[in-house]
Design a protein around this motif. Structure first.
Motif, PDB file in Angstrom:
ATOM      1  N   ASP A  26       0.806  -1.221   0.000  1.00 56.03           N
ATOM      2  CA  ASP A  26       0.000   0.000   0.000  1.00 56.03           C
ATOM      3  C   ASP A  26       0.840   1.272   0.000  1.00 56.03           C
ATOM      4  O   ASP A  26       0.335   2.346  -0.324  1.00 56.03           O
ATOM      5  CB  ASP A  26      -0.948   0.005   1.202  1.00 56.03           C
ATOM      6  CG  ASP A  26      -1.996  -1.088   1.096  1.00 56.03           C
ATOM      7  OD1 ASP A  26      -2.385  -1.420  -0.047  1.00 56.03           O
ATOM      8  OD2 ASP A  26      -2.417  -1.607   2.144  1.00 56.03           O
ATOM      9  N   SER A  27       2.106   1.166   0.353  1.00 55.10           N
ATOM     10  CA  SER A  27       2.962   2.359   0.393  1.00 55.10           C
ATOM     11  C   SER A  27       3.818   2.513  -0.865  1.00 55.10           C
ATOM     12  O   SER A  27       4.683   3.375  -0.917  1.00 55.10           O
ATOM     13  CB  SER A  27       3.856   2.313   1.629  1.00 55.10           C
ATOM     14  OG  SER A  27       4.716   1.185   1.552  1.00 55.10           O
ATOM     15  N   HIS A 114      -3.655   2.377  -9.950  1.00 52.82           N
ATOM     16  CA  HIS A 114      -2.321   2.520  -9.358  1.00 52.82           C
ATOM     17  C   HIS A 114      -1.391   3.373 -10.207  1.00 52.82           C
ATOM     18  O   HIS A 114      -0.188   3.414  -9.941  1.00 52.82           O
ATOM     19  CB  HIS A 114      -1.711   1.135  -9.110  1.00 52.82           C
ATOM     20  CG  HIS A 114      -2.500   0.322  -8.134  1.00 52.82           C
ATOM     21  ND1 HIS A 114      -2.460   0.541  -6.779  1.00 52.82           N
ATOM     22  CD2 HIS A 114      -3.380  -0.686  -8.321  1.00 52.82           C
ATOM     23  CE1 HIS A 114      -3.264  -0.308  -6.170  1.00 52.82           C
ATOM     24  NE2 HIS A 114      -3.833  -1.064  -7.086  1.00 52.82           N
TER      25      HIS A 114
END
Length: 153
Positions: A26-27, A114
């Motif tokens: 997620d980072s 993304h």
């Protein structure tokens, strides 16, 4: 009165197709999307790993079993976990997803969500007539992707 022309509302949320992921996915600041057929050559995964290292990116992967847009694609959990282990061994942040009913839309959605730097996709040779009759996930991804697409045989 029942409205027969509007889109039906989902009563339950759609199930997640994510099978496995690394803790830091997620980072990730950059992403490479990998679309992998289980029968693809090892070169596809190697190219995706090289691209992710080059871009200092995480990998969002979709394992899909068929290249037609008309047939539902199912992918086994064992293939997904095997791919997750290979990406972990390469030292990359990753998330591996089973294929949904439309692999091309799923791949394009991941790339858009993304802001992918690249899509790496496995493909196999198919005749123009078969592509015309059945469609091709790879063809749809190439035509609709906002980022570069690398097809690997």
């Amino acid at each position: 009165m029942t409205d027969l022309y509007s889109t039906p509302q989902r009563r339950f949320p759609a199930p997640s197709l994510q099978v496995t992921a690394s803790p830091g996915i997620d980072s990730a600041s950059a992403t490479v999307v990998l679309a992998l057929r289980p029968d693809a050559s090892d070169e596809v995964l190697e190219q995706a790993i090289a691209a992710a290292r080059r871009e200092n990116a995480a990998v969002q992967a979709v394992v899909f079993a068929t290249d037609t847009t008309t047939a539902p694609s199912t992918s086994s959990l064992s293939e997904c976990t095997k791919l997750g282990a290979a990406l972990a061994e390469a030292g990359l942040e990753y998330a591996v997803h089973r294929s949904g009913p439309d692999p091309a839309e799923q791949i394009l959605g991941l790339a858009e969500d993304h802001d992918a730097a690249l899509i790496v996709m496995s493909t196999k040779r198919r005749s123009p007539v078969i592509k015309l009759l059945l469609g091709s996930s790879a063809q749809q991804v190439i035509l609709e992707a906002e980022c570069p697409v690398l097809l690997v045989k």
